[in-house]
Design an enzyme around this catalytic site. Structure first.
Site, mmCIF file in Angstrom:
data_model
loop_
_atom_site.group_PDB
_atom_site.id
_atom_site.type_symbol
_atom_site.label_atom_id
_atom_site.label_comp_id
_atom_site.label_asym_id
_atom_site.label_seq_id
_atom_site.Cartn_x
_atom_site.Cartn_y
_atom_site.Cartn_z
ATOM 1 N N SER A 18 -6.181 -7.513 -9.324
ATOM 2 C CA SER A 18 -5.201 -8.599 -9.262
ATOM 3 C C SER A 18 -3.927 -8.202 -8.526
ATOM 4 O O SER A 18 -2.858 -8.726 -8.795
ATOM 5 C CB SER A 18 -4.877 -9.081 -10.675
ATOM 6 N N ALA B 128 -4.289 -8.003 -2.577
ATOM 7 C CA ALA B 128 -5.591 -8.296 -1.960
ATOM 8 C C ALA B 128 -6.448 -9.181 -2.860
ATOM 9 O O ALA B 128 -7.098 -10.126 -2.396
ATOM 10 C CB ALA B 128 -6.321 -7.001 -1.623
ATOM 11 N N ALA C 130 5.057 -1.599 -5.385
ATOM 12 C CA ALA C 130 5.396 -1.300 -3.984
ATOM 13 C C ALA C 130 6.861 -1.617 -3.749
ATOM 14 O O ALA C 130 7.317 -2.729 -3.991
ATOM 15 C CB ALA C 130 4.511 -2.111 -3.047
ATOM 16 N N GLN C 131 7.581 -0.634 -3.265
ATOM 17 C CA GLN C 131 9.024 -0.828 -3.074
ATOM 18 C C GLN C 131 9.353 -1.166 -1.624
ATOM 19 O O GLN C 131 10.086 -2.100 -1.337
ATOM 20 C CB GLN C 131 9.773 0.442 -3.490
ATOM 21 N N GLU D 254 11.107 3.084 8.143
ATOM 22 C CA GLU D 254 10.450 4.119 7.349
ATOM 23 C C GLU D 254 9.846 5.159 8.277
ATOM 24 O O GLU D 254 9.791 4.956 9.498
ATOM 25 C CB GLU D 254 9.405 3.486 6.418
ATOM 26 N N HIS E 109 3.181 11.017 -1.515
ATOM 27 C CA HIS E 109 4.498 10.500 -1.152
ATOM 28 C C HIS E 109 5.512 11.619 -1.359
ATOM 29 O O HIS E 109 5.522 12.249 -2.412
ATOM 30 C CB HIS E 109 4.850 9.285 -2.011
ATOM 31 N N ARG F 20 4.676 11.020 6.577
ATOM 32 C CA ARG F 20 4.665 11.545 5.212
ATOM 33 C C ARG F 20 3.922 12.860 5.031
ATOM 34 O O ARG F 20 4.295 13.673 4.189
ATOM 35 C CB ARG F 20 4.001 10.524 4.286
ATOM 36 N N HIS G 295 -0.111 9.235 -3.883
ATOM 37 C CA HIS G 295 0.453 7.895 -3.699
ATOM 38 C C HIS G 295 -0.571 6.891 -3.198
ATOM 39 O O HIS G 295 -0.599 5.744 -3.651
ATOM 40 C CB HIS G 295 1.599 8.019 -2.692
ATOM 41 N N GLU H 50 -6.401 -1.504 -0.772
ATOM 42 C CA GLU H 50 -6.465 -0.033 -0.764
ATOM 43 C C GLU H 50 -7.859 0.507 -1.052
ATOM 44 O O GLU H 50 -8.223 1.587 -0.582
ATOM 45 C CB GLU H 50 -5.453 0.532 -1.785
ATOM 46 N N ARG I 122 -1.808 7.219 6.640
ATOM 47 C CA ARG I 122 -1.293 5.850 6.753
ATOM 48 C C ARG I 122 0.183 5.822 7.144
ATOM 49 O O ARG I 122 0.997 6.582 6.599
ATOM 50 C CB ARG I 122 -1.442 5.161 5.391
ATOM 51 N N LEU J 276 0.482 -2.988 2.606
ATOM 52 C CA LEU J 276 0.593 -4.397 2.204
ATOM 53 C C LEU J 276 0.178 -5.294 3.365
ATOM 54 O O LEU J 276 -0.422 -6.357 3.174
ATOM 55 C CB LEU J 276 2.017 -4.730 1.742
HETATM 56 C C1 SIN Z 1 7.850 3.414 -0.141
HETATM 57 O O1 SIN Z 1 8.612 2.500 -0.414
HETATM 58 O O2 SIN Z 1 8.224 4.527 0.215
HETATM 59 C C2 SIN Z 1 6.378 3.164 -0.255
HETATM 60 C C3 SIN Z 1 5.935 2.305 0.842
HETATM 61 C C4 SIN Z 1 4.542 2.641 1.224
HETATM 62 O O3 SIN Z 1 3.884 3.424 0.556
HETATM 63 O O4 SIN Z 1 4.093 2.148 2.252
#
Ligand code: SIN
Length: 542
Positions: A13, A16, A46-47, A116, A244, A290, A351, A375, A386, A392
């Protein structure tokens, strides 16, 4: 036994799952099955946001180039182009659903785009630092209001049901092997029920809980990968686990994520003395992709024996930090850390799974009737690593494409009439040693963290393989001897997924993207291929 007949079943839920359910509901009855409450999913945590080309200064080509660069040579370039090009339409759809992405403080109109690691432009659409939570809120509202969607919460899928398994038990003419549904256990009512659907969509997310330290919620136990693998579906690139770089290091914070967007706004990774560390490893410093930043932190911690490194964003004002990162600021403060004045202690943690069920961008898998998106699927977008906030985007685009592909094929409910047998308990009895579950759960996760983490070696992988072999045998016996519970089902799944990660890592005899091994520290072009694992005997239930 209760058998639910539906046109389409969706397991999971997050973004996706809910978005594919909403689109499928235009074509028939949809059953959504989820393990806890609807919002208990990776999406809600998810931030960062959704990477998408919406700025006229940006281009699809630039986003494609950044994705391919991060992916270490293993992305499928066509898939990358397709997903990135399809992004803006899906963003518009989310906005029509009522989602409001953050706008610039200057004009209040243009998007406030985040930056990012690995992105050459600002292109991350976000809702403050709670993008996933907002997406879930908007989708849940629509799902709950849709007359064609039924939701079953607190239900965990046990195994998929295929026609090949059914016909071994009771020979009937079916055209070819296909998925016709699954068995699931209801954690509240306690019973096991079957679902018979013409199409099943797995959207169960990732499996960070396979590792001791993770930024993922407790539900992330790799269920979809495990059940698809047990049904004989090919699983791809499981060695590429994204760690992460910045989760909060605090005894009770449970690896709370400090979004990469904090580094996008100027945050720098430093040691306890405040000296930046990442520049030693990559000229892009703290905003390198990352894999590089996580390895840099790991290496500094090991070299100096430090329990953590730090994130320094003290050069930004309190006003800026608390407006841009209201949730992260508040949570850190709760743990006694004022981001505007203090260094934030951080460590890397598991992560995201770049690998998963081998699937097309339309969710198709090698097993007809079974689809996978989000995912849990490996479409070729991420390759060996990634790019931040591409997940997302992938979930948005591929869930829509999955529903469209299913609708276009309109398989029809009566094509393969099957009779789903009752779940058989055989000689299973209620467990009298539940302690085994917790013990093995900790052992799998510790073993994976110690031996199959950020830096690997042949010796560590062999050690992990031996441990997992024994653990899986014990877990299987427990599963057969005792009546199934959600805990044993999750344990069985993390153990199967751990085994797939170890085997995939052992197959890759080079270092590439997120897979780094001391025995083959460089990339080797002769190894430039996906790792695929399939159980030829898959499809048996119990
Ligand atoms: C983050 O906010 O660092 C995570 C975002 C992501 O994993 O794409």
């Amino acid at each position: 036994m209760n058998c639910i007949e539906t046109d389409f079943a969706v397991v999971g839920s997050g973004l996706a799952g809910l978005l594919s359910a909403l689109h499928l509901a235009e074509h028939g009855r949809v059953l959504v099955v989820t393990k806890r409450e609807l919002a208990d999913c990776n999406t809600a945590w998810a931030q960062g946001g959704v990477a998408c080309v919406v700025d006229p200064e940006d281009s699809f080509d630039a986003h494609v180039a950044d994705t391919l660069d991060a992916g270490g040579g293993l992305c499928d370039a066509q898939v990358v182009r397709d997903i990135i090009a399809a992004g803006p339409a899906r963003i518009r759809e989310l906005e029509q659903f009522g989602l409001r992405f953050m706008r610039s403080a200057d004009d209040g109109e243009s998007y406030d785009l985040g930056k990012e690691g690995g992105h050459s432009h600002r292109r991350v659409l976000h809702c403050d630092d709670m993008t996933g939570r907002e997406i879930e809120r908007v989708l849940i509202e629509r799902v709950m209001a849709h007359p064609n969607i039924t939701v079953r919460v607190h239900c965990i899928v046990i195994d998929l049901i295929t026609t090949s398994w059914l016909t071994q038990r009771e020979p009937v003419a079916v055209e070819a092997n296909r998925c016709v549904g699954f068995y699931a256990r209801d954690a509240v009512a306690g019973g096991i029920f079957a679902v018979n659907a013409s199409c099943t969509v797995l959207a169960t997310g990732g499996g960070g809980k396979v590792y001791l330290y993770t930024s993922n919620p407790d539900v992330a136990t790799g269920d979809g990968v495990a059940i698809a693998w047990r049904a004989g579906v090919p699983i791809r690139n499981m060695e590429f686990i994204q760690f992460h770089p910045t989760t909060l290091y605090h005894p009770v914070a449970k690896s709370f994520l400090i979004s990469e967007a904090v580094r996008g706004e100027g945050g720098v990774i430093v040691d306890a003395d405040g000296t930046p560390i990442a520049e030693k490893y990559d000229e892009r410093g703290s905003l390198a992709p990352r894999d590089i930043v996580a390895r840099a932190i790991d290496s500094e911690m090991k070299a100096g024996g430090a329990p953590c490194m730090y994130l320094d964003i003290r050069h930004k004002s309190f006003q800026f930090i608390s407006r841009r990162f209201p949730n992260i600021y508040t949570i850190c403060l709760k743990f006694g850390i004022d981001m505007a004045r203090d260094l934030v202690p951080i460590v890397p943690s598991a992560h995201y799974f770049c690998g998963g069920i081998e699937a097309g961008t339309d969710g198709s898998t090698a097993l007809p009737g079974l689809f996978a998106c989000g995912e849990v699927a490996c479409t070729g977008l991420h390759g060996a690593n990634r790019l931040a906030s591409n997940s997302l985007l992938e979930a948005l685009v591929c869930s829509h494409a999955t529903a469209s592909a299913i609708a276009a094929a309109s398989p029809g409910r009566d094509k393969d009439p099957v009779r789903i047998p009752d779940w058989e308990v055989h000689a299973a009895v209620p467990s009298d040693e539940i302690v085994v579950i917790e013990h093995n759960w900790n052992e799998v996760r510790t073993c994976m963290w110690d031996y199959v983490g950020i830096v690997r070696s042949n010796k560590r992988l062999e050690r992990a393989a031996r441990r997992l072999h024994n653990l899986r045998a014990e877990i299987r016996q427990y599963y057969l001897d005792y009546l199934v519970t959600p805990d044993i089902l999750e344990l069985r799944n993390i153990a199967d997924v751990a085994d797939l990660i170890i085997r995939s890592a052992m197959m890759r005899r080079e270092s590439r993207g997120l897979h780094y091994t001391l025995d083959h520290p460089s990339a080797d072009e002769s190894c430039l291929r996906d790792t695929t694992i399939r159980d030829p005997a898959g499809g048996q239930i119990r």
